[in-house]
Write a protein that holds these residues in place. Structure first.
Motif, PDB file in Angstrom:
ATOM      1  N   ALA A 788      46.187  32.189  14.155  1.00  0.00           N
ATOM      2  CA  ALA A 788      47.253  31.241  13.811  1.00  0.00           C
ATOM      3  C   ALA A 788      47.592  31.297  12.328  1.00  0.00           C
ATOM      4  CB  ALA A 788      46.836  29.830  14.214  1.00  0.00           C
ATOM      5  N   LEU A 789      46.580  31.405  11.481  1.00  0.00           N
ATOM      6  CA  LEU A 789      46.839  31.500  10.040  1.00  0.00           C
ATOM      7  C   LEU A 789      47.599  32.779   9.698  1.00  0.00           C
ATOM      8  CD1 LEU A 789      43.439  30.209   8.590  1.00  0.00           C
ATOM      9  CD2 LEU A 789      45.632  29.012   8.637  1.00  0.00           C
ATOM     10  N   MET A 790      47.305  33.861  10.390  1.00  0.00           N
ATOM     11  CA  MET A 790      48.032  35.109  10.168  1.00  0.00           C
ATOM     12  C   MET A 790      49.493  34.975  10.609  1.00  0.00           C
ATOM     13  SD  MET A 790      46.690  37.740   8.697  1.00  0.00           S
ATOM     14  CE  MET A 790      47.890  38.897   9.362  1.00  0.00           C
ATOM     15  N   ILE A 791      49.704  34.391  11.781  1.00  0.00           N
ATOM     16  CA  ILE A 791      51.059  34.302  12.332  1.00  0.00           C
ATOM     17  C   ILE A 791      51.928  33.376  11.499  1.00  0.00           C
ATOM     18  CG2 ILE A 791      52.392  33.534  14.334  1.00  0.00           C
ATOM     19  CD1 ILE A 791      49.976  34.406  16.065  1.00  0.00           C
ATOM     20  N   ARG A 855      30.911  40.572  17.039  1.00  0.00           N
ATOM     21  CA  ARG A 855      30.779  40.222  15.629  1.00  0.00           C
ATOM     22  C   ARG A 855      31.731  41.053  14.758  1.00  0.00           C
ATOM     23  NH1 ARG A 855      25.235  40.383  16.955  1.00  0.00           N
ATOM     24  NH2 ARG A 855      24.997  42.344  15.808  1.00  0.00           N
ATOM     25  N   ARG A 856      31.919  42.306  15.108  1.00  0.00           N
ATOM     26  CA  ARG A 856      32.865  43.139  14.360  1.00  0.00           C
ATOM     27  C   ARG A 856      34.286  42.584  14.469  1.00  0.00           C
ATOM     28  NH1 ARG A 856      31.965  48.341  12.791  1.00  0.00           N
ATOM     29  NH2 ARG A 856      34.031  48.950  13.538  1.00  0.00           N
ATOM     30  N   ASN A 857      34.638  42.101  15.645  1.00  0.00           N
ATOM     31  CA  ASN A 857      35.968  41.504  15.812  1.00  0.00           C
ATOM     32  C   ASN A 857      36.131  40.248  14.957  1.00  0.00           C
ATOM     33  OD1 ASN A 857      36.841  43.471  17.589  1.00  0.00           O
ATOM     34  ND2 ASN A 857      36.243  42.325  19.410  1.00  0.00           N
ATOM     35  N   LEU A 858      35.078  39.446  14.883  1.00  0.00           N
ATOM     36  CA  LEU A 858      35.134  38.240  14.058  1.00  0.00           C
ATOM     37  C   LEU A 858      35.313  38.600  12.586  1.00  0.00           C
ATOM     38  CD1 LEU A 858      32.273  36.133  15.733  1.00  0.00           C
ATOM     39  CD2 LEU A 858      34.738  35.815  16.001  1.00  0.00           C
ATOM     40  N   LEU A 859      34.549  39.590  12.123  1.00  0.00           N
ATOM     41  CA  LEU A 859      34.664  40.001  10.718  1.00  0.00           C
ATOM     42  C   LEU A 859      36.043  40.590  10.441  1.00  0.00           C
ATOM     43  CD1 LEU A 859      33.409  40.471   7.948  1.00  0.00           C
ATOM     44  CD2 LEU A 859      32.509  42.654   8.800  1.00  0.00           C
ATOM     45  N   ALA A 860      36.554  41.394  11.358  1.00  0.00           N
ATOM     46  CA  ALA A 860      37.881  41.988  11.161  1.00  0.00           C
ATOM     47  C   ALA A 860      38.959  40.919  11.099  1.00  0.00           C
ATOM     48  CB  ALA A 860      38.176  42.982  12.282  1.00  0.00           C
ATOM     49  N   ALA A 861      38.817  39.874  11.900  1.00  0.00           N
ATOM     50  CA  ALA A 861      39.804  38.791  11.874  1.00  0.00           C
ATOM     51  C   ALA A 861      39.830  38.106  10.513  1.00  0.00           C
ATOM     52  CB  ALA A 861      39.493  37.780  12.978  1.00  0.00           C
ATOM     53  N   TYR A 862      38.663  37.899   9.914  1.00  0.00           N
ATOM     54  CA  TYR A 862      38.624  37.250   8.605  1.00  0.00           C
ATOM     55  C   TYR A 862      39.110  38.196   7.505  1.00  0.00           C
ATOM     56  CZ  TYR A 862      36.971  34.618   4.576  1.00  0.00           C
ATOM     57  OH  TYR A 862      36.904  33.937   3.392  1.00  0.00           O
ATOM     58  N   CYS A 863      38.738  39.492   7.608  1.00  0.00           N
ATOM     59  CA  CYS A 863      39.154  40.444   6.581  1.00  0.00           C
ATOM     60  C   CYS A 863      40.678  40.595   6.552  1.00  0.00           C
ATOM     61  CB  CYS A 863      38.479  41.792   6.811  1.00  0.00           C
ATOM     62  SG  CYS A 863      36.705  41.802   6.426  1.00  0.00           S
ATOM     63  N   LYS A 864      41.322  40.432   7.700  1.00  0.00           N
ATOM     64  CA  LYS A 864      42.783  40.482   7.706  1.00  0.00           C
ATOM     65  C   LYS A 864      43.370  39.352   6.870  1.00  0.00           C
ATOM     66  CE  LYS A 864      43.387  40.707  12.173  1.00  0.00           C
ATOM     67  NZ  LYS A 864      44.084  40.774  13.479  1.00  0.00           N
ATOM     68  N   ILE A 866      42.073  38.158   4.185  1.00  0.00           N
ATOM     69  CA  ILE A 866      41.935  38.569   2.782  1.00  0.00           C
ATOM     70  C   ILE A 866      43.006  39.595   2.424  1.00  0.00           C
ATOM     71  CG2 ILE A 866      40.399  39.659   1.114  1.00  0.00           C
ATOM     72  CD1 ILE A 866      38.028  38.616   2.699  1.00  0.00           C
ATOM     73  N   ILE A 867      43.181  40.579   3.311  1.00  0.00           N
ATOM     74  CA  ILE A 867      44.112  41.671   3.024  1.00  0.00           C
ATOM     75  C   ILE A 867      45.542  41.159   2.896  1.00  0.00           C
ATOM     76  CG2 ILE A 867      45.138  43.755   4.029  1.00  0.00           C
ATOM     77  CD1 ILE A 867      42.380  44.372   5.224  1.00  0.00           C
ATOM     78  N   TYR A 868      45.934  40.218   3.764  1.00  0.00           N
ATOM     79  CA  TYR A 868      47.304  39.712   3.752  1.00  0.00           C
ATOM     80  C   TYR A 868      47.461  38.479   2.878  1.00  0.00           C
ATOM     81  CZ  TYR A 868      48.430  43.009   7.432  1.00  0.00           C
ATOM     82  OH  TYR A 868      48.641  44.162   8.144  1.00  0.00           O
ATOM     83  N   ASN A 869      46.463  38.246   2.016  1.00  0.00           N
ATOM     84  CA  ASN A 869      46.560  37.204   0.995  1.00  0.00           C
ATOM     85  C   ASN A 869      46.744  35.815   1.601  1.00  0.00           C
ATOM     86  OD1 ASN A 869      46.431  36.514  -1.704  1.00  0.00           O
ATOM     87  ND2 ASN A 869      48.651  36.645  -2.009  1.00  0.00           N
ATOM     88  N   VAL A 870      46.142  35.595   2.758  1.00  0.00           N
ATOM     89  CA  VAL A 870      46.169  34.273   3.374  1.00  0.00           C
ATOM     90  C   VAL A 870      45.101  33.398   2.736  1.00  0.00           C
ATOM     91  CG1 VAL A 870      45.942  33.001   5.546  1.00  0.00           C
ATOM     92  CG2 VAL A 870      47.069  35.235   5.516  1.00  0.00           C
ATOM     93  N   VAL A 871      43.944  33.957   2.460  1.00  0.00           N
ATOM     94  CA  VAL A 871      42.887  33.246   1.739  1.00  0.00           C
ATOM     95  C   VAL A 871      42.708  33.921   0.386  1.00  0.00           C
ATOM     96  CG1 VAL A 871      41.718  32.564   3.859  1.00  0.00           C
ATOM     97  CG2 VAL A 871      41.060  34.693   2.746  1.00  0.00           C
TER      98      VAL A 871
END
Length: 1242
Positions: A788-791, A855-864, A866-871
Motif C-alpha cells: 500500500a505504501l508503494m502504491i 523471509r526473502r519476500n519480506l525483506l524485498a518488500a521493505y527494500c523496495k 528504501i529504493i523508491y524513497n518511501v522511507v
C-alpha cells in the motif's frame, strides 16, 4: 621427394632444371594426362644459373606475373595474388587457372607469387625477393620476414573482424583446395611446387610469431585435406584399373588384347607411383605440422588440426580411421578450451553417424566413452550439447555401449535451464525409451488407450514420476517437444487413459500417475498454444513464422474441439482432487471461445459452468478457488457471444457468496455470544471464496469494505479472532481498495475522498496488527502495508495522473520504525529460530526453504520502500550491516539495494554505509568493552564488511568522489567524537574505527587523500602525532593509508576530466623522461603565482585562527567544482560542503604543519586502480581429466608417430600392419608443450 626426416633439417627451396612442362592443360583426363606427361621425372634437381632467361622476379614478385586472361580483363594485372583473393571478385577457379598458366611459363616467378601469397596472408608487410628465393634457406627467409613484421597491431587477416575478412578466410581455404585439385594430374608430381610449398608451410608453422603459425597451419591442414582427396581418387582409379586388367586377362586368348593389358599395367604402375608420392607429401605435412600444432599454445590452431583430422577420417576412412589417428582426437577431448573440445565432438559425430564405421570405433569408444559422457556436463553449453548429440549417435549405433548409469547422467538434463542442452537430452531420452518398437506393436491402433502412443505416454509418465521433479513438467515437455511433438499432441489418447476403463488384464493408472498425466497434458497444451519455452528457458518470445502461426491456430482449434467435450467429464470424475482440478481448470484459458458458438457446443459450456460451480462449493483451497476465478475471467470475454451466458452464472454464484458471508458475519459478530468453530469455519470458507474471486473480478457493487473492516476491528478489540480469518480479511480489503483505485484512475465518478478515507483507515489497521502475537497475521499486515505504501507513494502521480495527488500517503517516523523493527525481528534470524513457519518440521528441508523464501519476500518488500524513497534512506543502515552475516540468504537483495540507492543519491548512500559500520562498532563496544582486541572476530568482521562496501563503489573514482569524501568525513568525526573514558592522554573511545575507515582510502583520488589528511589533523593534538603505542595504531595506519601516493605529483581533477576528451593526443605523446614532469617553457607559474600557491596552507592556517571550530577548506586547484557552474550547484552538493566542521567537540591544539601544494598542469594518468570483485572468485571445473586419471591409457602403448600408409587396393600387395601407438595424455595436458614466448600479442 620430401622424406620424413627432411622436415627437421634445414634445406633450400628445390630449384628447377631445364626440363619443360607439358603444354597440355593440367585438368585433362587423368588417363591421357599420365600417359602424356610421364610425371616429368626426367630432369635433375639443382640450382639454375643466376642469369638464366625468364627466371627470377622482382622484389615483390609481379603479383600474378602479369598473367593474361581473366585478371587482365578485369584490370587486375597489377594486383598480387593476396589482393585478388582478398577482394573475392573473381572465381577461385579462374584465379587458380591463371596461376597454373603462369607456372607453366615461368615456375620460379609463379612460385614466388605463391610464397608471397602465404606471407601476406599472415599479415606480414615484407615480401620474399627473387634473390632471397635463390640463395637463402628456409629459416633465413622466415627470420627475415619476422623482422619485417608490423608489430603495431596484433591483428592479421585470419583474426580481423568484418565481413571482408570473414569471407577472406573461406576464400583462402578454397584457393588451396582448388589449387591442389587443378594440379592433381601433373604439377604436384614435378618434385618442385609441392616440395617448396610444404617446406615453407612447415617452417612457418614452427615460428614464434602467432600470425605465421596460425596461417601456415590452416594452409597446411587444408593442403593435407586436398591431398587426402587426391589419394582417395587415386585409390579408386587403381581399383578400377585393376578390375579392368582382371577382366581383360580372363578373356580367352583369341579375344585378349595384349597391348591393352600392357597399357593397363603401365597405368597401374603410374598410379602406384603417384600414390607413393602423395603418401610422402602427407607424411611430411602430418609429421612436420600436425603432430606439433595439434598441441599448440593457441586454441585456434589446435582446433584447426582437430577439425581437419576429422575430415580426413571421414573422407578416407580406409587410411585414416584407425586408432593411430583417433588417439589425437581422444587426447584433445581433455583440452582446456571449449572451442577445441567442441571440434573434437563434431569430428566424432561425422564418424559415428555412418554406421558402417562403427566396428572401427569400438576400441576408441571403450577407451573414451566415460570422457564423452562426462562432457555432457561440460561448463561450456555448446560443448555439452554436442556431447549429448554424440551420445545419441552412439546409442543409435548400439544399445549395449552405454550403461544404465551413463544414460541416467543424461536423462536428468531434460530439466536443464539451458534449452539447447535440454532439447539434446530430450532427443537422447526419446531415442532410448520411445524409438524401439517390437513386432507385437506394429498392428496396434494409432489413437486411444490401446494405441502405441498410449503406451509411450505411460512411459513418459513413469519417467516423470521417477525423476522426482514433479513441479517441472513444463521443462520435460519443452525438452521433448521437437522430437516427440506428435506424441505430446495426442490428447485423445491422454483423455482415453484418464476416462476409459482399463481392458481386462491391463494395469490401471494409479492416483499419482493420473495426476502426473494431467500435468503433462496441461503443459503440452500450453506449449502448443503459446509456442515459447517455459519461464527460465529462452530470452523471451520470438516472432513466429507464418507456418508456425498456422500450426498454432490449428492446434488451438483442435484443443478446443476435444476438451470442450472432455473437460466437464474430467472435472466430474476428479472433482474432489484439488491438485487435479487445479490443473484441469487452467485449460479453458487456451480455448478458442468462438468454437463454442460455431461448433454448437453450448450444452457443453453449460455443463462446464455447472462443474465449476460445484468445485467452488466443494473446495476451500486457495489454489483451486483462484483457478476457478481465472476460468470465469477467461470465459467472461465480451468479444464472444457466450459472455452473457457466463456472466449470468458468475453473478448468481457471487450473489450467493456475498449474501451468505453477510449473514454469517452478523451471527459471528453478534455480541454476547461466543462463536463456535463451525461458525468460524463457515465464515472463513466463504471469505476465502470471495477473496479469490475479488482478485480477478470487480465486486465493488457489493460494498464489502464495511463488513471486512468491521471484522478486522473486532479482531483487534477482542484478540481472539482466528488468524486465517484476519489474513483473508486483510487480503480482501486490499483488493477492494485496489479496485477502487483502478476506477478513480480511469476517471470514474467514484469520489477520491472516499478512497482516501478507506485507504488511511486500512493502513492504520494494518499498522496496529504489526503488534499482533500471531506471526502469520503480522507477516500479512507487513506485506500489505508495504504494498500500500508503494502504491500510494509519490509515484502515483506519474504518467499524467495529477488528479491522484490527494491520495499520496507518506509514512510517519513511528510507522517507519515499526516496519524496520519487524524486519530485524522476523527476517534477520537464524534458521532454527523460525519455528512458526515450519509448523514443527524444522528438520524438513523443504519447509526450511519455504520459510527462507517467505523471509526473502519480506525483506524485498521493505527494500523496495528504501529504493523508491518511501522511507528514509538511512533506515537502510540496519539492513546493510547484515550483508556479511546473512550473505548466503539475502546477499543478492542487499547488494542490489545498495546499488539502487547509490544511483539515487551517492552521498546519502555513503552516509548510510558508514552509519551501518558505526552501528556495528557501537554494538561491539557494548559487548566487548572499550579494551577489546582488534584481532577479535567481531572487529575483523566489521573490517571485512567495510572492504566489501568499498568494492561496491566501482572503478570510476571521479563519479564517487564526493560520496567517498563524505564517508571519510563522517568516519573521522565518529572516531574523535567520544573522549577516552580513562582520561586525558589516552586514545578516544572510537579511535579504532579509523582502522575500519582505512578500507576506503584506496577509493580516494591522490589529491583528495591529502585533503582528507588535513581534515584528520584538525582533530589531532600534537601529542597524538607522537604516540607510537599499540592503542594508537589505528590512527597511524589510517594516516599512512592517506599518505600513500600523497607525496607524488598531485593531479588536478580538471586534467582528469580533460583526459577523457584528449586521450587520442596523450596516447601519442611520450614523456621525455621518467622523472617528474616539467612545465613547458612559457607556461609555468610566475614567481608571484608560485609563492601564492605554495603559501596556500599558510592562508588556511590563518583562517583557523579566526574561527572557533577548525574548518577545512580545500585548495581551489583541487576542488571538483572547477568545471561546474556555481549558480547551478546546491550547497549540499558542493565538494567544499563535504567537510563541514563538526558542531561540537572538545578543543584540541592544532598542529602547525607546513604542507606545500605543488600545482602541476598535466593530464591525469593511472588514476584508477584495479579492484577485485565483490564476491570471491568462483573456480569452475572445466572437467579436464588430470594426467593421473589417464595413466592407465599409456600402458603398453608406443608413442612414435607413424607414417601415413594408404590402404592397399583389392589386388595390391599387402603392407605391414600399423602399430596402434595409442594415447599420449601429456601431449595436451602439459602446458610447457607448444610455442614459447611469442613475438606478438597472443
Amino acid at each position: 621427394m620430401i622424406a620424413a626426416q627432411e622436415l627437421h633439417t634445414e634445406f633450400q627451396f628445390p630449384q628447377e632444371t631445364d626440363t619443360q612442362l607439358s603444354s597440355d592443360t593440367d585438368v585433362e583426363d587423368p588417363d591421357v594426362k599420365n600417359a602424356k606427361l610421364g610425371k616429368g621425372k626426367g630432369g635433375r634437381k639443382g640450382k639454375k644459373a643466376p642469369g638464366e632467361k625468364g627466371k627470377g622476379g622482382g622484389a615483390k614478385g609481379t603479383g600474378l606475373g602479369g598473367v593474361n586472361g581473366h585478371h587482365q580483363e578485369n584490370g587486375m594485372e597489377s594486383m598480387t595474388l593476396f589482393e585478388v583473393v582478398k577482394m573475392g571478385k573473381s572465381a577461385t577457379q579462374s584465379i587458380v587457372d591463371d596461376w597454373i598458366e603462369s607456372y607453366k611459363n615461368d615456375r620460379d616467378i609463379a612460385l614466388l607469387d605463391l610464397i608471397n601469397f602465404f606471407i601476406q596472408c599472415s599479415g606480414c608487410k615484407g615480401a620474399v625477393s627473387a634473390e632471397m628465393f635463390r640463395h637463402m634457406q628456409n629459416s633465413e627467409i622466415i627470420r627475415k620476414m619476422t623482422e619485417e613484421f608490423d608489430e603495431d597491431s596484433g591483428d592479421y587477416p585470419l583474426t580481423m573482424a568484418g565481413p571482408l575478412w570473414k569471407k577472406f578466410k573461406s576464400s583462402f581455404c578454397e584457393f588451396i583446395g582448388v589449387l591442389v585439385r587443378q594440379c592433381q594430374y601433373s604439377i604436384i608430381y614435378d618434385e618442385y611446387m609441392m616440395d617448396t610449398v610444404i617446406s615453407l608451410l612447415t617452417g612457418l608453422s614452427d615460428s614464434q610469431v602467432r600470425a605465421f603459425r596460425h596461417t601456415s597451419t590452416l594452409a597446411a591442414m587444408k593442403l593435407m585435406t586436398a591431398l587426402v582427396n587426391v589419394a582417395l581418387n587415386l585409390s579408386i582409379n587403381m581399383d578400377n584399373t585393376q578390375r579392368q586388367y582382371e577382366a581383360e586377362r580372363n578373356k580367352v586368348m583369341a579375344k585378349r588384347a595384349n597391348d591393352r593389358l600392357e597399357l593397363l599395367l603401365q597405368k597401374r604402375k603410374e598410379l602406384q607411383e603417384n600414390q607413393d608420392e602423395i603418401e610422402n607429401m602427407m607424411n611430411a605435412i602430418f609429421k612436420g605440422v600436425f603432430v606439433h600444432r595439434y598441441r599448440d599454445a593457441i586454441a585456434e590452431v589446435r582446433a584447426i588440426c582437430i577439425e581437419e583430422i576429422g575430415v580426413w577420417m571421414k573422407m578416407y576412412s580406409d587410411a585414416f580411421l584407425n586408432d593411430s589417428y583417433l588417439k589425437y582426437v581422444g587426447w584433445t577431448m581433455h583440452d582446456k578450451q571449449g572451442e577445441v573440445r567442441l571440434r573434437c565432438l563434431t569430428a566424432l559425430q561425422g564418424l559415428y553417424y555412418n554406421r558402417e564405421l562403427n566396428t572401427r570405433l569400438e576400441l576408441f569408444t571403450s577407451r573414451f566413452k566415460d570422457r564423452i559422457v562426462s562432457m555432457a556436463l561440460d561448463k561450456e553449453y555448446d560443448v555439452a550439447v554436442q556431447a549429448i548429440k554424440l551420445l545419441t549417435l552412439v546409442l543409435h549405433s548400439s544399445d549395449e555401449v552405454l550403461t544404465a548409469e551413463d544414460c541416467e547422467s543424461v536423462y536428468h538434463l531434460v530439466y536443464s535451464a539451458h534449452r539447447p542442452v535440454a532439447v539434446a537430452a530430450g532427443e537422447f531420452l526419446y531415442k532410448k525409451l520411445f524409438s524401439h518398437r517390437g513386432p507385437e506393436e506394429e498392428g496396434m491402433p494409432r489413437r486411444g488407450r490401446q494405441s502405441l502412443n498410449g503406451n509411450l505416454i505411460k512411459t513418459t509418465v513413469f519417467f516423470f514420476l521417477e525423476s522426482e521433479l514433479h513441479e517441472h513438467g513444463a521443462y520435460l515437455v519443452d525438452s521433448l517437444w521437437e522430437c516427440a511433438g506428435e506424441l505430446l499432441k495426442d490428447w485423445e489418447s491422454m483423455i482415453s487413459l484418464l476416462l476409459d476403463e482399463p481392458m481386462p488384464g491391463e494395469e490401471a493408472l494409479t492416483d499419482h500417475q493420473e495426476t502426473a498425466l494431467i500435468e503433462i497434458m496441461l503443459c503440452a497444451i500450453r506449449q502448443a498454444c503459446e509456442c515459447h519455452p517455459p519461464v527460465g528457458r529462452g530470452t523471451g518470445k520470438r516472432v513466429l513464422t507464418a507456418k508456425e502461426k498456422k500450426t498454432q491456430l490449428d492446434d488451438r482449434t483442435r484443443i478446443t474441439e476435444i476438451f470442450a467435450v472432455a473437460l466437464p467429464l474430467l472435472l466430474a470424475k476428479y472433482s474432489v482432487d484439488a491438485e487435479k482440478v487445479t490443473n484441469l481448470l487452467q485449460l479453458p484459458q487456451f480455448f478458442d471461445l468462438e468454437i463454442y458458438t460455431t461448433g454448437r457446443l453450448e450444452k457443453h459450456l453449460d455443463s462446464l459452468l455447472r462443474q465449476i460451480r460445484e468445485v467452488v462449493e466443494k473446495h476451500t483451497e486457495t489454489d483451486v478457488l483462484e483457478a476457478c476465478s481465472m476460468t470465469y475471467h477467461a470465459l467472461c470475454n465480451e468479444e464472444f457471444t457466450i459472455f452473457n451466458r457466463v456472466d449470468i452464472a458468475r453473478s448468481q454464484l457471487l450473489d450467493e457468496l456475498v449474501d451468505k458471508f453477510t449473514r454469517l458475519l452478523e451471527d459471528f459478530l453478534l455480541e454476547g455470544e461466543e462463536p463456535d468453530e463451525d461458525d468460524a469455519y463457515q465464515v472463513l470458507s466463504t471469505l476465502k471464496r470471495i477473496t479469490a474471486f475479488h482478485n480477478a473480478h470487480d465486486l465493488s457493487k457489493w460494498d464489502l469494505f464495511t463488513s471486512n473492516y468491521k471484522l478486522l476491528n473486532t479482531g483487534l478489540q477482542n484478540g481472539d479472532m482466528p488468524e486465517q480469518i484476519v489474513v483473508h480479511a486483510m487480503q480482501c480489503t486490499h483488493y477492494i481498495i485496489l479496485w477502487h483505485l483502478a476506477k478513480v484512475s480511469e476517471g470514474s465518478s467514484t469520489k477520491v475522498h472516499t478512497l482516501l478515507k478507506q485507504m488511511r483507515a486500512f493502513c492504520l489497521m494494518c499498522q496496529r496488527y504489526l503488534t499482533s502475537v500471531n506471526t502469520t497475521v503480522k507477516e500479512q499486515a507487513f506485506t500489505i502495508l508495504c504494498d500500500a505504501l508503494m502504491i500510494f507513494s509519490h509515484q502515483i502521480v506519474s504518467s499524467g495522473r495529477e488528479q491522484l495527488e490527494a491520495l499520496i500517503y507518506t509514512p510517519d517516523s513511528p510507522l517507519q520504525a515499526e516496519l524496520l523493527n519487524f524486519i530485524l525481528d522476523h527476517v534477520f534470524i537464524d534458521q532454527d529460530d523460525d519455528n512458526n513457519s515450519t509448523d514443527g518440521q524444522q528438520d524438513d528441508e523443504a519447509s526450511k526453504i519455504e520459510a527462507l523464501h517467505k523471509r526473502r519476500n519480506l525483506l524485498a518488500a521493505y527494500c523496495k520502500l528504501i529504493i523508491y524513497n518511501v522511507v528514509e534512506m538511512n533506515t537502510g543502515a540496519d539492513i546493510f550491516k547484515q550483508y556479511m552475516r546473512y550473505y548466503n540468504d539475502y546477499g543478492d537483495i542487499i547488494k542490489e539495494t545498495m546499488s539502487k540507492t547509490r544511483q539515487i543519491d551517492k552521498i546519502q548512500c555513503a552516509k548510510t554505509l558508514i552509519l551501518s559500520l558505526q552501528q556495528l562498532f557501537n554494538e561491539m563496544l557494548s559487548d566487548l568493552g572499550c579494551n577489546f582486541d582488534r584481532s577479535s572476530s567481531s572487529f575483523c568482521g566489521i573490517k571485512e564488511l567495510a572492504r566489501r562496501f568499498s568494492l561496491t563503489f566501482g572503478l570510476d573514482q571521479l563519479k564517487t568522489r564526493e560520496a567517498i569524501a563524505m564517508l571519510h568525513k563522517d568516519g573521522i568525526e565518529f572516531a574523535f567524537k567520544e573522549p577516552s573514558p580513562q582520561g586525558e592522554g589516552n586514545p578516544p573511545l572510537n579511535l579504532a574505527f579509523l582502522d575500519i575507515l582505512s578500507e576506503f582510502s584506496s577509493k580516494l583520488l591522490r589529491q583528495d587523500k591529502k585533503t582528507v589528511h588535513l581534515y584528520l589533523e584538525r582533530f589531532m593534538t600534537f601529542q597524538m602525532a607522537l604516540q607510537r603505542e599499540d592503542c594508537w595504531l589505528p590512527l597511524i595506519s589510517y594516516r599512512n593509508s592517506l599518505q600513500a601516493g600523497g607525496d607524488d605529483d598531485t593531479m588536478s581533477v580538471i586534467s582528469g576530466y580533460s583526459s577523457r576528451s584528449s586521450s587520442i593526443r596523450t596516447k601519442k605523446a611520450k614523456p621525455a623522461s621518467t622523472g617528474k614532469r616539467k612545465l613547458p617553457e612559457g607556461e609555468g607559474p610566475t614567481p608571484t603565482e608560485e609563492s601564492s600557491s605554495c603559501s596556500t596552507d599558510a592562508v588556511w592556517m590563518n583562517q583557523e585562527q579566526n574561527v572557533q571550530t577548525p574548518v577545512m577548506m580545500p585548495s581551489p586547484h583541487l576542488t571538483s567544482t572547477g568545471l561546474r557552474d556555481p549558480k547551478k550547484m546546491r550547497p549540499e552538493e558542493s565538494y567544499m560542503g563535504v567537510y563541514l566542521p563538526p558542531q561540537q567537540h572538545h578543543h584540541q591544539t592544532p598542529m602547525d604543519y607546513n604542507v606545500v601544494l605543488t600545482v602541476i598542469c598535466c593530464h591525469m594518468c593511472n588514476v584508477y586502480r584495479l579492484m577485485e570483485d565483490d564476491e570471491e572468485p568462483i573456480v569452475e571445473d572445466v572437467m579436464m581429466s588430470s594426467e593421473d586419471r589417464l595413466e592407465d591409457l599409456n600402458e603398453g602403448m608406443d608413442f612414435d608417430t607413424m607414417d601415413i600408409d594408404l590402404p592397399p587396393s583389392k589386388n595390391r600387395r599387402e603392407r605391414s600392419e600399423l602399430k596402434p601407438d595409442y594415447f599420449d595424455p601429456s601431449s595436451i595436458m602439459d602446458d610447457s608443450v607448444g610455442i614459447g614466448l611469442s613475438l606478438r600479442v597472443q
